[in-house]
Design a protein around this motif. Structure first.
Motif, PDB file in Angstrom:
ATOM      1  N   LEU A 142       0.857  -1.179   0.000  1.00  8.06           N
ATOM      2  CA  LEU A 142       0.000   0.000   0.000  1.00  8.06           C
ATOM      3  C   LEU A 142       0.899   1.236   0.000  1.00  8.06           C
ATOM      4  O   LEU A 142       1.739   1.407   0.885  1.00  8.06           O
TER       5      LEU A 142
ATOM      6  N   PHE B  83      -4.955   5.845  -2.075  1.00 11.03           N
ATOM      7  CA  PHE B  83      -3.798   4.977  -1.909  1.00 11.03           C
ATOM      8  C   PHE B  83      -3.635   4.152  -3.179  1.00 11.03           C
ATOM      9  O   PHE B  83      -4.580   3.969  -3.939  1.00 11.03           O
TER      10      PHE B  83
ATOM     11  N   LEU C 107      -2.616   0.415  -4.421  1.00 10.19           N
ATOM     12  CA  LEU C 107      -2.408  -0.973  -4.063  1.00 10.19           C
ATOM     13  C   LEU C 107      -1.507  -1.552  -5.154  1.00 10.19           C
ATOM     14  O   LEU C 107      -1.962  -1.894  -6.236  1.00 10.19           O
TER      15      LEU C 107
END
Length: 146
Positions: A38, A50, A52
């Motif tokens: 992350l 964020f 991933l």
């Protein structure tokens, strides 16, 4: 560990092995991507989005956010199998995130000025154990806060 990020100008990031989030089943369409990191922009502000980032396939990255950033609240119950996959314990912190995408225009071009949230398939993350799944919801129980 070090990882080169092809989607971010071949930037290289260093991180510890214990910060990896494991998706034991992968993600639909990306079943071979089981380990993710992350990431977020470090600009001095509280992150709203964020990334991933797949460790297994570095060209794979997804944008995610906390549903509350979109003024959404979920009422989600994990099945026994899902709780087992996440290794849910009594004092574990579980959070939900939603994936974001740019929808396609009628022309087939990506609409870079629009963002869609995939509300029917939130990601459940056991923050404590660093394990995650993507949960498919047929009729999501969502509350929209104004």
């Amino acid at each position: 560990m070090k990882l080169t990020l092809p989607r971010f100008g071949s930037q290289e990031v260093s991180f510890s092995q214990d910060s990896i989030i494991e998706f034991p089943n992968g993600l639909p369409g990306f079943e071979d991507c089981k380990r993710f990191k992350l990431l977020h922009r470090d600009d001095g502000h509280e992150p709203r989005v964020f990334w991933l980032q797949s460790i297994d396939e570095p060209e794979v990255v997804f944008s995610i956010t906390d549903p509350s950033q979109l003024k959404l609240a979920y009422n989600v119950t994990l099945s026994d199998d899902e709780a087992s996959t996440l290794h849910v314990g009594e004092n574990d912190d579980i959070c939900l995130a939603v994936m974001l995408s740019h929808p396609l225009e009628e022309s087939g071009e990506v609409a870079m000025d629009k963002i869609a949230a995939l509300t029917r398939s939130p990601i459940a993350i056991n923050i404590t154990k660093r394990r995650a799944i993507q949960k498919s919801l047929v009729n999501p129980e969502l509350t929209i806060h104004g």
